[in-house]
Design a protein around this motif. Structure first.
Motif, short mmCIF file in Angstrom:
data_model
loop_
_atom_site.label_atom_id
_atom_site.label_comp_id
_atom_site.label_asym_id
_atom_site.label_seq_id
_atom_site.Cartn_x
_atom_site.Cartn_y
_atom_site.Cartn_z
N LYS A 18 0.82 -1.22 0.00
CA LYS A 18 0.00 0.00 0.00
C LYS A 18 0.86 1.27 0.00
CE LYS A 18 -3.73 -2.18 2.63
NZ LYS A 18 -4.17 -2.42 4.02
N GLN A 19 2.17 1.09 -0.03
CA GLN A 19 3.13 2.22 0.01
C GLN A 19 2.89 3.12 1.21
OE1 GLN A 19 3.08 3.95 -3.92
NE2 GLN A 19 4.40 2.33 -4.67
N ARG A 20 2.58 2.49 2.35
CA ARG A 20 2.46 3.26 3.60
C ARG A 20 3.71 3.05 4.43
NH1 ARG A 20 -2.46 0.96 6.20
NH2 ARG A 20 -1.58 1.97 8.00
N ARG A 21 4.39 4.13 4.75
CA ARG A 21 5.68 4.04 5.44
C ARG A 21 5.50 3.54 6.88
NH1 ARG A 21 8.99 8.13 2.56
NH2 ARG A 21 9.46 6.93 0.70
N ILE A 22 6.39 2.65 7.29
CA ILE A 22 6.32 2.05 8.63
C ILE A 22 7.16 2.89 9.61
CG2 ILE A 22 6.95 0.01 9.98
CD1 ILE A 22 6.46 -1.65 7.41
N VAL A 23 6.51 3.33 10.67
CA VAL A 23 7.18 4.18 11.68
C VAL A 23 7.59 3.31 12.86
CG1 VAL A 23 6.94 6.15 13.23
CG2 VAL A 23 5.76 6.15 11.00
N THR A 24 8.89 3.29 13.12
CA THR A 24 9.42 2.45 14.21
C THR A 24 10.28 3.29 15.14
OG1 THR A 24 9.51 0.59 12.66
CG2 THR A 24 10.76 0.35 14.69
N VAL A 25 10.11 3.09 16.43
CA VAL A 25 11.05 3.66 17.41
C VAL A 25 11.41 2.58 18.41
CG1 VAL A 25 10.26 6.07 17.29
CG2 VAL A 25 9.24 4.54 18.97
N THR A 26 12.53 2.77 19.07
CA THR A 26 12.88 1.83 20.14
C THR A 26 12.15 2.25 21.41
OG1 THR A 26 14.79 3.11 20.89
CG2 THR A 26 15.18 1.46 19.16
N ALA A 27 12.00 1.28 22.31
CA ALA A 27 11.48 1.57 23.66
C ALA A 27 12.12 0.56 24.59
CB ALA A 27 9.96 1.46 23.69
N TYR A 28 12.32 0.99 25.83
CA TYR A 28 13.00 0.11 26.79
C TYR A 28 12.23 -0.02 28.10
CZ TYR A 28 16.44 1.82 23.47
OH TYR A 28 17.08 2.18 22.31
N ASP A 29 11.15 0.76 28.23
CA ASP A 29 10.36 0.67 29.47
C ASP A 29 8.90 0.99 29.17
OD1 ASP A 29 9.89 3.48 29.52
OD2 ASP A 29 11.71 3.84 30.66
N ALA A 30 8.04 0.79 30.17
CA ALA A 30 6.60 0.92 29.96
C ALA A 30 6.18 2.36 29.68
CB ALA A 30 5.86 0.38 31.20
N THR A 31 6.83 3.32 30.34
CA THR A 31 6.40 4.72 30.18
C THR A 31 6.67 5.22 28.76
OG1 THR A 31 6.78 5.17 32.51
CG2 THR A 31 6.75 7.07 31.06
N PHE A 32 7.88 5.00 28.27
CA PHE A 32 8.19 5.42 26.89
C PHE A 32 7.33 4.64 25.89
CE2 PHE A 32 11.81 7.57 28.67
CZ PHE A 32 12.10 8.58 27.77
N ALA A 33 7.07 3.36 26.18
CA ALA A 33 6.23 2.56 25.28
C ALA A 33 4.83 3.17 25.21
CB ALA A 33 6.17 1.12 25.77
N ARG A 34 4.28 3.53 26.37
CA ARG A 34 2.92 4.09 26.40
C ARG A 34 2.87 5.40 25.59
NH1 ARG A 34 2.45 5.32 31.51
NH2 ARG A 34 2.55 3.14 32.13
N LEU A 35 3.86 6.25 25.78
CA LEU A 35 3.88 7.55 25.09
C LEU A 35 4.05 7.38 23.57
CD1 LEU A 35 6.08 9.53 27.65
CD2 LEU A 35 3.61 9.76 27.30
N ALA A 36 4.95 6.49 23.17
CA ALA A 36 5.19 6.29 21.72
C ALA A 36 4.00 5.58 21.08
CB ALA A 36 6.47 5.48 21.51
N ASP A 37 3.39 4.66 21.79
CA ASP A 37 2.20 3.98 21.26
C ASP A 37 1.09 5.00 21.06
OD1 ASP A 37 -0.31 2.36 21.20
OD2 ASP A 37 1.06 0.70 21.53
N ALA A 38 0.91 5.90 22.03
CA ALA A 38 -0.13 6.93 21.92
C ALA A 38 0.15 7.87 20.75
CB ALA A 38 -0.21 7.73 23.22
N ALA A 39 1.42 8.00 20.35
CA ALA A 39 1.79 8.85 19.21
C ALA A 39 1.53 8.15 17.88
CB ALA A 39 3.26 9.26 19.30
N GLY A 40 1.14 6.87 17.93
CA GLY A 40 0.73 6.18 16.70
C GLY A 40 1.83 5.44 15.97
#
Ligand code: KIV
Length: 270
Positions: A18-40
């Motif tokens: 579908k030519q939709r770019r995949i956005v990936t970030v690293t995470a190492y703990d629950a707080t950063f994971a929650r914030l990055a997940d909320a950012a989509g």
């Protein structure tokens, strides 16, 4: 707000078509994971880069499978919609396919990862095949492979000669033939990344590999500007958290020393 749909391996594979770019970030703990997940973000990667940015080592080599399980469990607690991928650390894929499967199994069973990432090319194809056959999706990682820092003589761009480019292309094809559902391309020339992205059927996710990959990944501490001394040319800092954090903690310290924090208690009404 409506909950985001869970990002799965088939979702990620379909994004390439579908030519939709995949956005990936690293995470190492629950707080950063929650914030990055909320950012989509689409993928949260528990990278063994945690050895450098969390544990303070100068490479990823000291990171153990126990460290990876610990951080993956923490990230899983903060993850909702994003796909959760975790790194197999140093040596866990190269000793034998059975050992690789045991390590991958721990990341999935104890850490709650939904896929694992393996550094290596043709050499780790048998391990990838074994893990995929056991029902665990695998993301490959070729080009600059930080676990091979000593062999590379530092964290250097790879694929600078025609022969090296051919080896990287052969690695890409071997990893995909072994069953990887996606491929991280790190530290290679943009035109080589473009050529690999065009020739393989699975999504490529680039870091220091130019704009033509099917997605991009950054270490979250880097994109947030947590280390003022780390400024490679590929990195865009989207915030200056180093300044924000040091400034906030300094202000807190100043207020404690001056007796301004905490404020006097508010008299309770009689
Ligand atoms: O360990 C890591 O964070 C990684 C990404 C940078 C791709 O492998």
């Amino acid at each position: 707000m409506q909950a985001r749909k869970k990002v799965t391996v088939p979702t990620l594979v379909a994004m390439k078509a579908k030519q939709r770019r995949i956005v990936t970030v690293t995470a190492y703990d629950a707080t950063f994971a929650r914030l990055a997940d909320a950012a989509g973000v689409d993928i949260l990667l528990v990278g063994d880069s945690l050895g450098m940015v969390v544990q303070g080592h100068n490479s990823t080599i000291p990171v153990t499978i126990d460290d990876m399980v610990y951080h993956t469990r923490a990230v899983a607690r903060g993850t909702q919609a994003a796909h959760l991928c975790a790194d197999l650390p140093f040596l866990s894929a190269s000793i034998s396919p059975e050992k690789a499967l045991m390590a991958a199994g721990r990341l999935v069973q104890e850490g709650h990862a939904e896929s694992v990432k393996i550094e290596g090319g043709e050499d780790v194809a048998p391990a990838i095949e074994r893990i995929v056959r056991a029902g665990i999706p695998v993301m490959g990682h070729i080009g600059l492979m930080p676990q091979s820092v000593h062999a590379m003589g530092g964290f250097r761009t790879q694929g600078k000669t025609e022969a090296a480019q051919q080896r990287i292309m052969a690695d890409a094809k071997a990893v995909v033939a072994a069953g990887a559902f996606a491929l991280v391309l790190e530290g290679i020339p943009a035109d080589l990344a473009a050529q690999i992205s065009a020739e393989v059927s699975v999504p490529t996710i680039g870091i220091a590999a130019g704009p033509h990959c099917d997605g991009q990944v950054l270490v979250i501490y880097d994109l947030l500007g947590m280390n003022p001394d780390f400024n490679p040319s590929f990195l865009k800092k989207y915030a200056d958290l180093a300044g924000v954090i040091t400034g906030a903690v300094r202000t807190y310290g100043d207020e404690v020393r001056a007796g301004d924090y905490p404020p006097p208690p508010v008299a309770s009404p009689k």
